[in-house]
Design a protein around this motif. Structure first.
Motif, PDB file in Angstrom:
ATOM      1  N   GLY A  29      63.613  18.565  67.456  1.00 28.45           N
ATOM      2  CA  GLY A  29      62.380  19.055  66.848  1.00 28.45           C
ATOM      3  C   GLY A  29      61.638  20.022  67.750  1.00 28.45           C
ATOM      4  N   ILE A  30      61.613  19.702  69.054  1.00 30.69           N
ATOM      5  CA  ILE A  30      60.966  20.612  69.999  1.00 30.69           C
ATOM      6  C   ILE A  30      61.705  21.942  70.052  1.00 30.69           C
ATOM      7  CG2 ILE A  30      60.408  20.954  72.440  1.00 30.69           C
ATOM      8  CD1 ILE A  30      60.068  17.911  72.654  1.00 30.69           C
ATOM      9  N   ALA A  31      63.036  21.885  70.133  1.00 31.58           N
ATOM     10  CA  ALA A  31      63.826  23.115  70.205  1.00 31.58           C
ATOM     11  C   ALA A  31      63.660  23.952  68.930  1.00 31.58           C
ATOM     12  CB  ALA A  31      65.299  22.777  70.431  1.00 31.58           C
ATOM     13  N   ALA A  32      63.700  23.283  67.769  1.00 28.91           N
ATOM     14  CA  ALA A  32      63.559  24.011  66.507  1.00 28.91           C
ATOM     15  C   ALA A  32      62.161  24.605  66.375  1.00 28.91           C
ATOM     16  CB  ALA A  32      63.857  23.076  65.339  1.00 28.91           C
ATOM     17  N   GLY A  33      61.137  23.862  66.788  1.00 25.24           N
ATOM     18  CA  GLY A  33      59.771  24.378  66.710  1.00 25.24           C
ATOM     19  C   GLY A  33      59.583  25.594  67.583  1.00 25.24           C
ATOM     20  N   ARG A  34      60.128  25.540  68.808  1.00 29.22           N
ATOM     21  CA  ARG A  34      60.015  26.709  69.690  1.00 29.22           C
ATOM     22  C   ARG A  34      60.793  27.897  69.145  1.00 29.22           C
ATOM     23  NH1 ARG A  34      60.479  23.767  75.657  1.00 29.22           N
ATOM     24  NH2 ARG A  34      58.319  22.966  75.675  1.00 29.22           N
ATOM     25  N   ALA A  35      61.910  27.628  68.492  1.00 30.87           N
ATOM     26  CA  ALA A  35      62.687  28.723  67.911  1.00 30.87           C
ATOM     27  C   ALA A  35      61.956  29.391  66.759  1.00 30.87           C
ATOM     28  CB  ALA A  35      64.043  28.196  67.435  1.00 30.87           C
ATOM     29  N   MET A  36      61.063  28.650  66.086  1.00 36.09           N
ATOM     30  CA  MET A  36      60.321  29.212  64.959  1.00 36.09           C
ATOM     31  C   MET A  36      59.115  30.034  65.393  1.00 36.09           C
ATOM     32  SD  MET A  36      61.764  28.447  62.095  1.00 36.09           S
ATOM     33  CE  MET A  36      60.416  28.852  60.991  1.00 36.09           C
ATOM     34  N   ILE A  37      58.679  29.893  66.635  1.00 37.11           N
ATOM     35  CA  ILE A  37      57.478  30.587  67.099  1.00 37.11           C
ATOM     36  C   ILE A  37      57.600  32.109  66.966  1.00 37.11           C
ATOM     37  CG2 ILE A  37      56.076  31.096  69.132  1.00 37.11           C
ATOM     38  CD1 ILE A  37      55.453  28.439  67.765  1.00 37.11           C
ATOM     39  N   PRO A  38      58.725  32.737  67.403  1.00 36.52           N
ATOM     40  CA  PRO A  38      58.827  34.197  67.230  1.00 36.52           C
ATOM     41  C   PRO A  38      58.712  34.645  65.781  1.00 36.52           C
ATOM     42  CG  PRO A  38      60.502  33.408  68.751  1.00 36.52           C
ATOM     43  CD  PRO A  38      59.888  32.198  68.128  1.00 36.52           C
ATOM     44  N   VAL A  39      59.138  33.801  64.857  1.00 37.04           N
ATOM     45  CA  VAL A  39      59.013  34.147  63.438  1.00 37.04           C
ATOM     46  C   VAL A  39      57.546  34.317  63.063  1.00 37.04           C
ATOM     47  CG1 VAL A  39      59.419  33.357  61.091  1.00 37.04           C
ATOM     48  CG2 VAL A  39      61.168  33.020  62.834  1.00 37.04           C
ATOM     49  N   TYR A  40      56.710  33.406  63.531  1.00 32.60           N
ATOM     50  CA  TYR A  40      55.302  33.452  63.163  1.00 32.60           C
ATOM     51  C   TYR A  40      54.539  34.539  63.910  1.00 32.60           C
ATOM     52  CZ  TYR A  40      55.685  29.328  60.287  1.00 32.60           C
ATOM     53  OH  TYR A  40      56.026  28.460  59.278  1.00 32.60           O
ATOM     54  N   THR A  41      54.924  34.848  65.142  1.00 35.78           N
ATOM     55  CA  THR A  41      54.258  35.933  65.850  1.00 35.78           C
ATOM     56  C   THR A  41      54.608  37.286  65.237  1.00 35.78           C
ATOM     57  OG1 THR A  41      56.068  35.936  67.472  1.00 35.78           O
ATOM     58  CG2 THR A  41      54.077  34.706  68.033  1.00 35.78           C
ATOM     59  N   THR A  42      55.728  37.361  64.548  1.00 31.61           N
ATOM     60  CA  THR A  42      56.081  38.584  63.832  1.00 31.61           C
ATOM     61  C   THR A  42      55.434  38.622  62.454  1.00 31.61           C
ATOM     62  OG1 THR A  42      58.200  38.683  64.990  1.00 31.61           O
ATOM     63  CG2 THR A  42      58.008  39.967  62.974  1.00 31.61           C
ATOM     64  N   TYR A  43      55.478  37.506  61.781  1.00 32.33           N
ATOM     65  CA  TYR A  43      54.955  37.402  60.419  1.00 32.33           C
ATOM     66  C   TYR A  43      53.432  37.493  60.414  1.00 32.33           C
ATOM     67  CZ  TYR A  43      54.286  35.180  55.818  1.00 32.33           C
ATOM     68  OH  TYR A  43      53.922  34.880  54.536  1.00 32.33           O
ATOM     69  N   TYR A  44      52.778  36.727  61.278  1.00 34.43           N
ATOM     70  CA  TYR A  44      51.334  36.815  61.487  1.00 34.43           C
ATOM     71  C   TYR A  44      51.103  37.399  62.876  1.00 34.43           C
ATOM     72  CZ  TYR A  44      50.875  33.794  57.427  1.00 34.43           C
ATOM     73  OH  TYR A  44      50.944  33.270  56.169  1.00 34.43           O
ATOM     74  N   LYS A  45      50.132  38.269  62.986  1.00 29.43           N
ATOM     75  CA  LYS A  45      49.944  39.046  64.216  1.00 29.43           C
ATOM     76  C   LYS A  45      49.126  38.277  65.254  1.00 29.43           C
ATOM     77  CE  LYS A  45      52.313  42.246  62.346  1.00 29.43           C
ATOM     78  NZ  LYS A  45      52.651  41.521  61.130  1.00 29.43           N
ATOM     79  N   PHE A  46      49.665  37.127  65.667  1.00 34.87           N
ATOM     80  CA  PHE A  46      49.044  36.387  66.765  1.00 34.87           C
ATOM     81  C   PHE A  46      49.447  37.043  68.087  1.00 34.87           C
ATOM     82  CE2 PHE A  46      49.172  32.908  63.595  1.00 34.87           C
ATOM     83  CZ  PHE A  46      47.837  32.527  63.641  1.00 34.87           C
ATOM     84  N   PRO A  47      48.487  37.308  68.983  1.00 35.46           N
ATOM     85  CA  PRO A  47      48.864  37.876  70.283  1.00 35.46           C
ATOM     86  C   PRO A  47      49.537  36.849  71.177  1.00 35.46           C
ATOM     87  CG  PRO A  47      46.514  37.435  70.239  1.00 35.46           C
ATOM     88  CD  PRO A  47      47.027  37.155  68.846  1.00 35.46           C
ATOM     89  N   PHE A  48      49.328  35.577  70.897  1.00 37.59           N
ATOM     90  CA  PHE A  48      49.946  34.506  71.661  1.00 37.59           C
ATOM     91  C   PHE A  48      50.126  33.323  70.731  1.00 37.59           C
ATOM     92  CE2 PHE A  48      45.362  34.382  72.064  1.00 37.59           C
ATOM     93  CZ  PHE A  48      45.043  33.094  71.706  1.00 37.59           C
TER      94      PHE A  48
END
Length: 787
Positions: free
Chosen positions: A333-352
């Motif tokens: 779950g930790i690995a999958a959650g971290r793998a999804m983070i780049p998706v959201y930083t691209t989809y939503y414009k979070f700077p971090f």
């Protein structure tokens, strides 16, 4: 190491295949919960920190024009902490390599210092020099999508005037986590941007010297937002204010919050389904394992082990598998959650965006797995512990099969001996067979549920961009224009059809329920963009009344015939009560439709349009695009093909992409269930299979006795799996649906066929693994009684 610990180690090694399969099934359920709850926590905390650090306003108040002194009146309203005024407008940007200009929103920066509200984060370059009017900052995502960087120049059209502007930096803002072109719901970085400029330059461009057309307001801690909004509206109404709105209704924040809410629904509804299937599988395996070790239990009690010691020994077996699977699930779950983070930083414009863990999800996953596994073990052990050691060491009393002898008797005469053995096993132990059937059916139901969601996503795309919207391009005007503009468009060389549309921002109210949206006015008999019913047939818009989409009708709890209050947020801002005349089946957004003439009549503004749907000759697209560039009234042009590609990206990103992760996990669970069913049957019948080899059966005939049973169980599970999959699909679809799009439940034959193929493939692979072990089995060792 005590003898019981040694036995535990031997048992785990002996059933390592089953233990690993069960552990993986548990791990998947826990991983889903950890990943999704972690994403919810990460997005929520990141959003709140970003808003707080860059002082995102609590209230947004657009208007036509007001003198700067009005800001002092706003600041005196009870509950208002701070007021910032600014100038905003729309512009067209010429991008090299694109025939059509792209839309951009222009925003003013204060003459001195940083904005007190809605500050920006500089990502490259430098801030603008207030003494140089041509310098601008550009939204980071827009610049990257179009290959622009500090030092480049762009040509823009603002309020009908062309300007050459110099990019000196790129920036991000919490106000623009989610950006779309005018009239669209789907974000596309390449087709919509934001430009920050010196306020005096924008004031001159839009004739707003000494005035503003938007106020940003922050609230005190104890402020009542509704009261503040009403007070702001009273102040700004004389200046063309369409109505202030809170952060909850701000376009970008609303979609970010919708994404988080969708993830939260999925995290609370979907992982428990996976965990329930895993727990059921574990119960079946452990109960059969304990039942098969009846003699060993009696032997241990005869050697002086107490009931508690024997029970704890088997509990250790259960806990080892459950805890191992749960801990592996936490790591996955930790690995999958971290793998999804780049998706959201691209989809939503979070700077971090850092993946944050939710401790409760670990505790819930582990506790659920252990609790259910323990209950299953205790339920079986309770019956065996009542037996005396001597009785437990004897084989159980043979069951009475006299009443089952008639069942299948007519069929048996047509079968060979191995087939009759399979039939007797099924008819004489219907309870065990039913458990295996239900377990496999549950796994297949999960797979079918996810495959149905895949089909629903495809249908949503096709219905939105090929059935409802059949235009080639959509033109959005900078302001409501005369319907003569449609005639000018229709006369352009290359445009074969131009249909008018008017978008009017409104607030729908039904009692305490409300929704901020828009009414779309369509011409009678519209061909390029239509309101459709559930059967995909055009709805004839009446001369009086409004047609609501399914999503909007659900939000407002309205049905045809009910009245709805409509607060118009432009022009004279009338408050209207109109009847709901129909329900349209829309899978994108929450639209409402009216007859264009009837809408203009209600607003007292006949002959006004805010855009047009165009059908364009493919051979003359370039000339049409060039002509649209030169129309000052045009605020934006979007192509249906580009919108379709952007929507496809949206559905394959963010929460939409999680459906692939969940689908993969569902397939693993399906294989795990089928494999365990085969392994359990092999463990129960190991002595019988060895006996068959001793009396002369070939390895193929021996394997057929076991694998034939598995084949019958799998075939019986297929129709039940389809029923379970249909039941699960609705709940999973509701979890994925958001205000941006709704996922229909489509029971396509190909999805059912693929789900069946997954189960059959799992059965074939499991059967091959089991047969390999049967061929390798030591007959003498299998016939011995284990110590």
């Amino acid at each position: 190491m005590t003898p019981l610990h040694a036995k535990l180690t031997r048992d785990l090694w002996r059933m390592k295949g089953q233990a690993i399969a069960i552990g993986l099934v548990i791990a998947i359920g826990v991983a889903m919960q950890v990943m999704m709850t972690g994403l919810v926590l990460s997005l929520t905390e990141t959003r709140n920190a970003y808003y707080d650090r860059y002082r995102l306003a609590d209230v947004f108040a657009p208007l036509a024009r007001a003198p700067e002194r009005v800001a002092e009146t706003l600041a005196r309203i009870d509950g208002v902490a701070q007021v910032e005024t600014r100038i905003t407008g729309m512009a067209l940007v010429d991008i090299a390599g694109r025939d059509l200009p792209v839309s951009a929103r222009t925003l003013s920066l204060p003459e001195h210092g940083a904005p007190r509200l809605n500050d920006i984060l500089l990502t490259a370059g430098r801030m603008i020099d207030r003494s140089r009017p041509e310098e601008i900052l550009l939204l980071d995502g827009f610049a990257a999508a179009n290959g622009l960087r500090p030092g480049d120049r762009i040509r823009t059209t603002m309020n009908g005037a062309r300007r050459s502007l110099l990019i000196v930096g790129t920036a991000q803002s919490p106000e623009f986590l989610y950006t779309t072109a005018p009239g669209e719901f789907v974000p596309d970085d390449a087709r919509f941007g934001v430009i920050w400029m010196n306020r005096s330059v924008l004031a001159a461009a839009y004739d707003l010297e000494g005035a503003f057309n938007e106020a940003l307001v922050s609230l005190t801690r104890n402020a009542r937002e509704e009261a503040v909004l009403d007070a702001i509206d009273r102040v700004l109404s004389p200046f063309g204010g369409p109505g202030a709105y809170g952060l909850a209704d701000q376009f970008s924040n609303r979609f970010v919050s919708e994404e988080i809410a969708g993830l939260e629904v999925s995290s609370t509804g979907v992982p428990p389904i996976f965990l329930a299937v895993a727990a059921f599988l574990l119960y079946i395996v452990i109960s059969r394992l304990v039942q098969s070790e009846r003699e060993e239990i009696g032997l241990m009690k005869a050697f002086g082990y107490r009931n508690g010691e024997v029970g704890w020994h088997y509990m250790q077996l259960v806990l080892t598998i459950a805890l191992g699977g749960a801990l592996l699930g936490c790591l996955l779950g930790i690995a999958a959650g971290r793998a999804m983070i780049p998706v959201y930083t691209t989809y939503y414009k979070f700077p971090f965006l850092l993946f944050r863990l939710e401790p409760a999800s670990f505790l819930t996953g582990i506790a659920t797995s252990v609790f259910v596994a323990s209950i299953g073990g205790l339920f079986v052990l309770r019956r065996i512990f009542r037996l005396a050691p001597a009785e437990a060491m004897r084989p159980p009393t043979p069951p009475d099969y006299s009443r089952t002898g008639r069942f299948g008797a007519g069929l048996s005469q047509w079968l060979d001996q191995p087939s009759r053995m399979v039939l007797r096993r099924i008819t004489r132990q219907p309870g065990r067979m039913a458990g295996a059937v239900f377990g496999i059916a549950a796994g297949m139901g999960l797979s079918l549920g996810m495959l149905t969601i895949y089909e629903g996503f495809d249908v949503a795309l096709d219905r939105t961009f090929n059935v409802i919207d059949r235009s080639d391009a959509t033109v959005t005007f900078a302001y409501p224009a005369s319907d003569k503009t449609i005639l000018e468009l229709a006369r352009m060389d290359g445009i074969t059809l131009a249909e008018p549309v008017r978008q009017v921002p409104v607030v729908f109210r039904n009692g305490r329920l409300d929704h901020q949206g828009a009414i779309t006015g369509l011409a009678p008999g519209a061909h390029l963009f239509r309101a459709l019913d559930a059967n995909e047939q055009p709805i004839a818009l009446p001369e009086r009344g409004v047609v609501l989409s399914t999503a909007l009708a659900s939000i407002l709890a309205l049905e045809p015939g009910d009245p709805v209050t409509v607060e118009v947020r432009e022009g004279s801002q009338p408050v209207l009560t109109v009847p709901v005349t129909g329900i349209a089946d829309s899978l994108m957004g929450s639209p409402a439709y009216m007859d264009l003439a009837a809408l203009n009549r209600l607003l007292g503004e006949p002959g006004r349009v805010s855009g047009a749907y165009l059908a364009v000759d493919p051979d003359r697209q370039a000339s049409v695009h060039a002509a649209l560039k030169d129309m000052p009234v045009v605020a934006g042009v979007s192509l249906r093909t580009e919108a379709l590609a952007a929507f496809q990206t949206i559905m394959d990103s963010g929460a939409g992409s999680i459906r692939y992760v969940m689908g993969f996990m569902a397939f693993i669970i399906t294989f795990g269930i089928v494999y365990n069913a085969a392994r359990v049957a092999q463990a129960e019948r190991s002595r019988d299979l060895a006996s068959l080899r001793v009396i002369g059966f070939h390895t193929g005939e021996t394997a057929f006795v076991l694998l034939g049973e598995l084949a019958v169980v799998v075939l019986a599970a297929l129709p039940l799996g389809i029923l379970i999959g249909r039941s699960l699909s609705s709940g999973i679809a509701a979890g994925f649906s958001t205000e941006l799009y709704q996922i229909p439940v489509i029971f396509a034959p190909q999805a059912q066929g693929l789900a069946i193929a997954v189960v059959v493939a799992a059965a074939l692979l499991s059967g091959w693994l089991v047969k390999r072990d049967i061929d390798r089995a030591d007959m003498i060792e299998a016939l011995k009684t284990r110590e």
